[in-house]
Write an enzyme that holds these catalytic residues in place. Structure first.
Site, short mmCIF file in Angstrom:
data_model
loop_
_atom_site.label_atom_id
_atom_site.label_comp_id
_atom_site.label_asym_id
_atom_site.label_seq_id
_atom_site.Cartn_x
_atom_site.Cartn_y
_atom_site.Cartn_z
N HIS A 1 6.63 63.31 73.93
CA HIS A 1 5.27 63.41 73.41
C HIS A 1 4.65 62.04 73.13
CE1 HIS A 1 7.29 63.17 69.36
NE2 HIS A 1 6.18 62.52 69.06
N ASP B 1 12.03 67.46 74.28
CA ASP B 1 11.10 66.35 74.02
C ASP B 1 11.75 65.03 74.40
OD1 ASP B 1 8.84 65.04 73.18
OD2 ASP B 1 9.34 65.12 71.05
N SER C 1 9.06 58.38 66.16
CA SER C 1 9.46 59.33 67.20
C SER C 1 10.04 58.58 68.39
CB SER C 1 8.25 60.15 67.67
OG SER C 1 7.84 61.05 66.67
#
Length: 386
Positions: A121, A152, A230
């Site tokens: 993402h 992801d 992230s």
């Protein structure tokens, strides 16, 4: 949320002052002397009885657990420092330029050839990707491959000079209570290099719902995770890469917040084969049929979506834009179809269509239960492993 009232131990300002003793000379009336003597005797007896009970209780109470020896604390601190020193140079800042702005995230160097693992993402929709190394050097990056929507995970490639590869660890060895470190690029806001936070494994084998898909094989942690972390590394005290940071849940908009910094990382045991195959072939084999991407090719049906769009069912996958010449299109799937099931399994919130497809073996036949024009029909196809 209002705090419970604190017990007031100080007399209020308007309390009456103590009254003077009725005997100004200090000699108590005989009746009060008698009562006082009886009271003293009873008090002594009670004290003796209570003291016996207290002594018995103290003898029955097991000794308090000994505190952690200073040497053990010092050893843990030494291991934490060594783990951070080992991993921090492997963490990079990722700057992804998109049509609508800029996305910042973290990445982990996973090969001496210049491959970097990150969260998919972070680079979704990127037209240009740049990596900032721990020493501040900036390098252009290219996308090698990504595994969304099934996980992801994405892999980038940069010039390999001076890079250090992280060592993978076994996430299966982790147990709730184990100390872990979350290391991310910290968005580069406070200078070159990343930052580390510490916490524990709260739970393993977690599932996190996202739009149209449930992320699986996650580690739940309580280490502080910040915006831009992230794609960063979750490491054990040996400095081994045991998970990739993917999400954090915060509930900051309510005074009745019940969620404070619940973080999730993709477990290394599920991450490692995906990364290896992306590096080798640029893709990980998945049963792709051309309608699996949430919010692009289909919309997950919830009660709200069903009400807004006046759909006849509360669960399923509403097809909006199937990929041209895909297995789904060749089999006759069109926009407006609602997928109710995959190979006999019902599509719902707990089991989105993406996760049901993910379970299928390579090259397997896919039978979709489809609602069209008030009728339910079966549409069959063979998934493309790409």
């Amino acid at each position: 949320m209002a705090l419970p009232p604190v017990l007031e131990l100080v007399a209020p300002h308007d309390a009456r002052p103590p009254q003077e003793h009725p005997c100004a000379t200090g000699v108590l009336p005989i009746r009060r002397i008698s009562v006082s003597i009886v009271s003293l005797v009873l008090l002594a007896l009670a004290a003796g009885f209570g003291g016996g009970l207290l002594g018995a209780w103290m003898r029955a109470t097991p000794p308090a657990a000994e505190s952690t020896p200073p040497a053990a604390v010092e050893d843990t601190q030494t291991r934490i420092r060594a783990a951070v020193d080992r991993v921090l140079p492997n963490i990079v800042l990722i700057v992804a330029e998109t049509a609508t702005g800029q996305s910042l995230g973290s990445g982990v160097v996973v090969s001496q050839s210049g491959n970097i693992a990150t969260a998919a993402h972070v680079i979704r929709g990127a037209t240009r990707i740049e990596v900032v190394l721990a020493n501040g050097d900036r390098r252009p990056a290219r996308l090698v491959g990504e595994d969304s929507p099934f996980s992801d995970v994405a892999v980038l490639a940069v010039a390999p000079q001076g890079l250090r590869q992280v060592a993978f660890g076994a996430s299966a060895a982790l147990r709730p209570g184990d100390i872990v470190l979350a290391i991310g690029a910290d968005r580069g806001l406070y200078g070159a290099g990343g930052a580390a936070t510490m916490g524990i494994i709260s739970a393993t084998d977690r599932i996190l719902p996202r739009s149209g898909v449930n992320l699986e094989d996650l580690l739940q942690i309580d280490a502080a995770i910040n915006s831009g972390d992230s794609g960063g590394a979750l490491v054990n005290l040996s400095g081994e890469f045991v998970g990739m940071i993917t999400s954090v849940i915060r509930d900051e908009g309510s005074e009745r917040s019940a969620v404070v910094g619940v973080g999730f990382a993709q477990s290394s045991d599920s991450l490692r084969p995906v990364v290896a195959e992306l590096i080798r072939a640029g893709r990980y084999p998945r049963p792709r049929i051309g309608i699996e991407r949430p919010d692009e090719q289909h919309v997950e049906i919830t009660a709200d979506v069903a009400n807004q769009r006046r759909l006849p069912v509360p669960n399923g996958a509403l097809i909006v834009a199937p990929a041209p010449n895909s297995p789904a299109v060749r089999a006759g799937i069109v926009a407006g179809d609602i997928v109710l099931g995959v190979n006999g399994a019902k599509v719902d919130f707990d089991f989105p269509m993406v996760n049901l497809l993910k379970r299928l073996p390579r090259g397997s036949r896919v039978d979709l239960a489809v609602l069209r024009g008030g009728r339910t029909l079966t549409v069959s196809m063979t998934a493309e492993d790409q």
